[in-house]
Enzyme design. Structure first.
Site, PDB file in Angstrom:
ATOM      1  N   GLY A  11      30.558  33.705  43.384  1.00 24.59           N
ATOM      2  CA  GLY A  11      30.966  33.036  42.153  1.00 24.59           C
ATOM      3  C   GLY A  11      31.339  31.591  42.380  1.00 24.59           C
ATOM      4  O   GLY A  11      32.333  31.106  41.836  1.00 24.59           O
ATOM      5  N   ALA A  12      30.523  30.883  43.169  1.00 23.33           N
ATOM      6  CA  ALA A  12      30.901  29.534  43.613  1.00 23.33           C
ATOM      7  C   ALA A  12      30.315  28.424  42.758  1.00 23.33           C
ATOM      8  O   ALA A  12      30.406  27.254  43.125  1.00 23.33           O
ATOM      9  CB  ALA A  12      30.494  29.339  45.076  1.00 23.33           C
ATOM     10  N   SER A 141      45.291  37.708  41.967  1.00 22.44           N
ATOM     11  CA  SER A 141      45.975  36.910  40.951  1.00 22.44           C
ATOM     12  C   SER A 141      47.421  37.359  40.876  1.00 22.44           C
ATOM     13  O   SER A 141      47.728  38.519  41.197  1.00 22.44           O
ATOM     14  CB  SER A 141      45.300  37.100  39.587  1.00 22.44           C
ATOM     15  OG  SER A 141      46.090  36.553  38.548  1.00 22.44           O
ATOM     16  N   TYR A 154      41.996  43.213  33.718  1.00 22.57           N
ATOM     17  CA  TYR A 154      42.049  42.157  34.742  1.00 22.57           C
ATOM     18  C   TYR A 154      43.181  42.415  35.736  1.00 22.57           C
ATOM     19  O   TYR A 154      42.988  42.305  36.951  1.00 22.57           O
ATOM     20  CB  TYR A 154      42.227  40.803  34.059  1.00 22.57           C
ATOM     21  CG  TYR A 154      42.099  39.622  34.988  1.00 22.57           C
ATOM     22  CD1 TYR A 154      40.853  39.221  35.459  1.00 22.57           C
ATOM     23  CD2 TYR A 154      43.214  38.898  35.388  1.00 22.57           C
ATOM     24  CE1 TYR A 154      40.725  38.130  36.306  1.00 22.57           C
ATOM     25  CE2 TYR A 154      43.104  37.811  36.227  1.00 22.57           C
ATOM     26  CZ  TYR A 154      41.849  37.423  36.690  1.00 22.57           C
ATOM     27  OH  TYR A 154      41.725  36.351  37.536  1.00 22.57           O
ATOM     28  N   ALA A 156      44.586  45.267  36.480  1.00 17.33           N
ATOM     29  CA  ALA A 156      44.245  46.433  37.300  1.00 17.33           C
ATOM     30  C   ALA A 156      43.251  46.062  38.393  1.00 17.33           C
ATOM     31  O   ALA A 156      43.378  46.491  39.546  1.00 17.33           O
ATOM     32  CB  ALA A 156      43.676  47.545  36.420  1.00 17.33           C
ATOM     33  N   LYS A 158      42.768  43.115  39.787  1.00 17.07           N
ATOM     34  CA  LYS A 158      43.359  42.239  40.798  1.00 17.07           C
ATOM     35  C   LYS A 158      44.412  42.961  41.638  1.00 17.07           C
ATOM     36  O   LYS A 158      44.629  42.629  42.805  1.00 17.07           O
ATOM     37  CB  LYS A 158      43.946  41.000  40.120  1.00 17.07           C
ATOM     38  CG  LYS A 158      42.888  40.090  39.497  1.00 17.07           C
ATOM     39  CD  LYS A 158      41.858  39.634  40.522  1.00 17.07           C
ATOM     40  CE  LYS A 158      40.865  38.651  39.952  1.00 17.07           C
ATOM     41  NZ  LYS A 158      39.891  38.177  40.977  1.00 17.07           N
ATOM     42  N   ILE A 187      46.078  27.926  37.111  1.00 18.87           N
ATOM     43  CA  ILE A 187      45.302  26.854  37.732  1.00 18.87           C
ATOM     44  C   ILE A 187      44.444  26.143  36.691  1.00 18.87           C
ATOM     45  O   ILE A 187      43.816  26.782  35.843  1.00 18.87           O
ATOM     46  CB  ILE A 187      44.389  27.417  38.845  1.00 18.87           C
ATOM     47  CG1 ILE A 187      45.207  28.264  39.840  1.00 18.87           C
ATOM     48  CG2 ILE A 187      43.656  26.288  39.544  1.00 18.87           C
ATOM     49  CD1 ILE A 187      46.279  27.513  40.585  1.00 18.87           C
TER      50      ILE A 187
END
Length: 246
Positions: A11-12, A141, A154, A156, A158, A187
């Protein structure tokens, strides 16, 4: 710090993953820019790395697809001979309150964020065992630690990433492979750019450092964990959140 190392960042093509790829390259690593959505954005990242004198390539793969990830890892090892650094960054969100969340939205987030992390580690672990070394960094996260309303799926996923991190660290530690997680807080990315300034200020007021984080804050932490400077650090979760979660 990373000269001669080969790094795969999932995912860069944008956001935090983009900065991680750029930062690892700045420290000397040859970077494989993984993408699933936009090949164009991934190629932009690779071009930026090359313009700065680094080495980069792109590889499209949906990391939630077990077989596709297996093929990706085999082809990359055949091309590069080794993978020294794996950064499991790829992730998606499908936010919504529990009562309104669809099964499809729940499954999609878990498939990418959690199963995708498993798939990548599973299919590179044998190569790292052969190398007798490697660094795996998983992006979790702070919501995976503390939870967050409207993000059951999300959170769950992470939290699961943290569980994978600690378990795999115990399994692979004796072979010189470190496995750590980085848990970013709030961020600044393309997503936050659309937020009203007042909303950003309200968030910042709840952060000890009174500012939102920068993608570079996360990327530098990942670069450290990917280096031999962190050779005796494994199974850890490092919160990069400016003190938000204290």
């Amino acid at each position: 710090m990373l000269t001669g190392k080969v790094a795969l960042v999932t995912g860069a093509g944008r956001g935090i993953g983009r900065q991680i790829a750029l930062t690892l390259a700045q420290y000397g690593a040859s970077v494989i820019v993984n993408y699933n959505g936009s090949k164009e954005k991934a190629e932009e990242v690779a071009a930026m790395i090359k313009e700065q004198g680094g080495e980069a390539s792109v590889y499209g793969c949906n990391i939630s697809d077990y077989g596709a990830v297996e093929t990706m890892m085999k082809e990359l090892v055949a091309q590069y001979g080794r993978i020294d650094i794996l950064v499991n960054n790829a992730g998606i969100t499908r936010d919504g309150l529990l009562m309104k969340m669809s099964e499809a939205d729940y499954d999609a987030v878990l498939d990418t964020n959690l199963k995708g992390t498993f798939n990548c580690i599973k299919h590179i672990s044998r190569q790292m065992l052969k190398q007798k070394g490697g660094h795996i960094i998983n992006l979790s996260s702070v919501v995976g630690i503390y939870g967050n309303g409207g993000q059951v799926n999300y959170s769950a996923s992470k939290a699961g990433v943290i569980g994978i991190t600690k378990s795999v660290a115990k399994e692979l530690g004796s072979r010189g492979i470190t496995v750590n997680a980085v848990a970013p807080g709030f961020i600044v990315t393309e997503m936050t750019d659309a937020m009203p300034e007042e909303a950003k200020k309200q968030v910042a007021d709840h952060i000890a450092m009174k500012r939102l984080g920068d993608v570079k804050d996360v990327a530098e932490t990942v670069a450290f964990l990917a280096s031999d400077r962190a050779a005796y650090i494994t199974g850890q979760v490092i919160c990069v959140d400016g003190g938000m979660s204290m």
